[in-house]
Design a protein around this motif. Structure first.
Motif, PDB file in Angstrom:
ATOM      1  N   UNK A 180     -23.120  -6.221 -36.252  1.00 45.11           N
ATOM      2  CA  UNK A 180     -21.868  -6.927 -36.537  1.00 45.11           C
ATOM      3  C   UNK A 180     -21.251  -6.413 -37.841  1.00 45.11           C
ATOM      4  N   UNK A 181     -22.066  -6.301 -38.879  1.00 48.49           N
ATOM      5  CA  UNK A 181     -21.573  -5.798 -40.165  1.00 48.49           C
ATOM      6  C   UNK A 181     -21.105  -4.346 -40.049  1.00 48.49           C
ATOM      7  N   UNK A 182     -21.823  -3.558 -39.270  1.00 54.13           N
ATOM      8  CA  UNK A 182     -21.464  -2.158 -39.047  1.00 54.13           C
ATOM      9  C   UNK A 182     -20.077  -2.050 -38.407  1.00 54.13           C
ATOM     10  N   UNK A 183     -19.824  -2.874 -37.393  1.00 50.20           N
ATOM     11  CA  UNK A 183     -18.529  -2.853 -36.708  1.00 50.20           C
ATOM     12  C   UNK A 183     -17.420  -3.401 -37.614  1.00 50.20           C
ATOM     13  N   UNK A 184     -17.738  -4.447 -38.378  1.00 56.96           N
ATOM     14  CA  UNK A 184     -16.750  -5.013 -39.298  1.00 56.96           C
ATOM     15  C   UNK A 184     -16.337  -3.981 -40.343  1.00 56.96           C
ATOM     16  N   UNK A 185     -17.287  -3.168 -40.789  1.00 60.49           N
ATOM     17  CA  UNK A 185     -16.982  -2.162 -41.805  1.00 60.49           C
ATOM     18  C   UNK A 185     -15.991  -1.124 -41.293  1.00 60.49           C
ATOM     19  N   UNK A 186     -15.869  -1.022 -39.973  1.00 59.80           N
ATOM     20  CA  UNK A 186     -14.929  -0.087 -39.357  1.00 59.80           C
ATOM     21  C   UNK A 186     -13.594  -0.747 -39.006  1.00 59.80           C
ATOM     22  N   UNK A 187     -13.445  -2.029 -39.362  1.00 61.66           N
ATOM     23  CA  UNK A 187     -12.164  -2.709 -39.199  1.00 61.66           C
ATOM     24  C   UNK A 187     -11.936  -3.374 -37.856  1.00 61.66           C
ATOM     25  N   UNK A 188     -12.971  -3.501 -37.018  1.00 64.39           N
ATOM     26  CA  UNK A 188     -12.798  -4.111 -35.709  1.00 64.39           C
ATOM     27  C   UNK A 188     -12.802  -5.634 -35.796  1.00 64.39           C
ATOM     28  N   UNK A 234     -30.855  -6.127 -48.319  1.00 61.03           N
ATOM     29  CA  UNK A 234     -31.957  -5.590 -47.510  1.00 61.03           C
ATOM     30  C   UNK A 234     -31.482  -5.093 -46.150  1.00 61.03           C
ATOM     31  N   UNK A 235     -30.424  -5.708 -45.642  1.00 59.56           N
ATOM     32  CA  UNK A 235     -29.963  -5.350 -44.300  1.00 59.56           C
ATOM     33  C   UNK A 235     -29.395  -3.927 -44.262  1.00 59.56           C
ATOM     34  N   UNK A 236     -29.091  -3.370 -45.431  1.00 61.58           N
ATOM     35  CA  UNK A 236     -28.587  -1.991 -45.497  1.00 61.58           C
ATOM     36  C   UNK A 236     -29.653  -0.987 -45.071  1.00 61.58           C
ATOM     37  N   UNK A 237     -30.910  -1.426 -44.974  1.00 55.52           N
ATOM     38  CA  UNK A 237     -31.987  -0.527 -44.559  1.00 55.52           C
ATOM     39  C   UNK A 237     -31.966  -0.245 -43.063  1.00 55.52           C
ATOM     40  N   UNK A 238     -31.204  -1.003 -42.292  1.00 55.78           N
ATOM     41  CA  UNK A 238     -31.087  -0.754 -40.861  1.00 55.78           C
ATOM     42  C   UNK A 238     -30.345   0.558 -40.617  1.00 55.78           C
ATOM     43  N   UNK A 239     -30.789   1.319 -39.631  1.00 61.22           N
ATOM     44  CA  UNK A 239     -30.138   2.568 -39.247  1.00 61.22           C
ATOM     45  C   UNK A 239     -29.517   2.377 -37.864  1.00 61.22           C
TER      46      UNK A 239
END
Length: 239
Positions: A128-136, A212-217
């Motif tokens: 979710x955070x990954x997609x939000x960072x792309x503006x979706x 800590x969640x930044x450790x996800x790939x």
């Protein structure tokens, strides 16, 4: 061939219309029910939904009646998914999550409760955070059998461009050819593309802090039906 996402505008939607991406101001109160987080106050419902399209009406498939009809229904609340609740509460700071005893839930406490609902919550939240960072704009994808639907501007203006499937790499089951063909069929019948997000979580991840969640790939795989007509037309344009 360059990939461009399919973005279909809804009829009557203004191309120039933009929504504020996040609510702001003082935090609103949401109650964790064990499945979702419910926001009940009318002004809070409008504030959260109209600034980023977060949540859905508890009595509707989409926007609450307060937004669509302008009428207050005291029995309708705004239901927030667990991922968007954690995002609004602990990253944006505009949501205060309480348990049913009216005690505020801290980050670690909420994550533990969310993992009891969904054992793969950490991977879904990271996605979710990954997609939000792309503006979706992100909504639930359960009606298409996925984790999320993502929109360029939001469900008021566009149809969803992708169905998102989150695949934790710790899961022993990999996608088979049959699974991929099934996802492709979903893409064809719903006129959407499928985006697979493979999420790798370190074995020693403790998730004690927000960072800590930044450790996800996370890696992406797009499942899309090849359209020969569109391909030929795009080649003519680029020549």
């Amino acid at each position: 061939m360059l990939f461009t996402p399919l973005i279909k505008q809804k009829k009557g939607a203004s191309k120039s219309s933009l929504q504020p991406p996040f609510p702001d101001g003082s935090p609103v109160i949401g109650v964790f029910t064990g499945i979702s987080v419910e926001v009940c106050a009318a002004e809070d419902i409008r504030k959260v939904y109209e600034n980023g399209f977060f949540g859905k009406g508890s009595k509707s498939r989409g926007a609450p009646k307060l937004v669509t009809k302008g009428t207050i229904d005291d029995t309708e609340s705004l239901s927030l998914e667990l991922e968007e609740s954690a995002f609004l509460a602990y990253f944006v700071g505009v949501l205060c999550i309480h348990d049913i005893q009216c005690n505020e839930m801290q980050y670690r406490e909420f994550l533990e409760a969310a993992r009891n609902v969904n054992p793969n919550f950490l991977e879904c939240f990271g996605s979710y955070l990954y997609l939000k960072s792309k503006g979706w704009i992100i909504k639930s994808g359960i009606k298409f059998g996925g984790n999320f639907l993502i929109y360029k501007k939001g469900p008021r203006f566009n149809h969803a461009s992708f169905i998102i499937f989150v695949h934790p790499k710790s899961d022993t089951k990999d996608f088979s050819i049959k699974d991929l063909k099934g996802l492709q069929r979903i893409a064809e019948t719903s006129d959407k593309d499928v985006l697979l997000l493979d999420v790798m979580k370190p074995n020693d991840l403790t998730y004690n802090t927000l960072s800590d969640i930044a450790a996800l790939k996370i890696s992406e795989t797009i499942v899309r039906r090849f359209n020969s007509t569109s391909f030929v037309q795009s080649q003519k344009i680029t020549k």
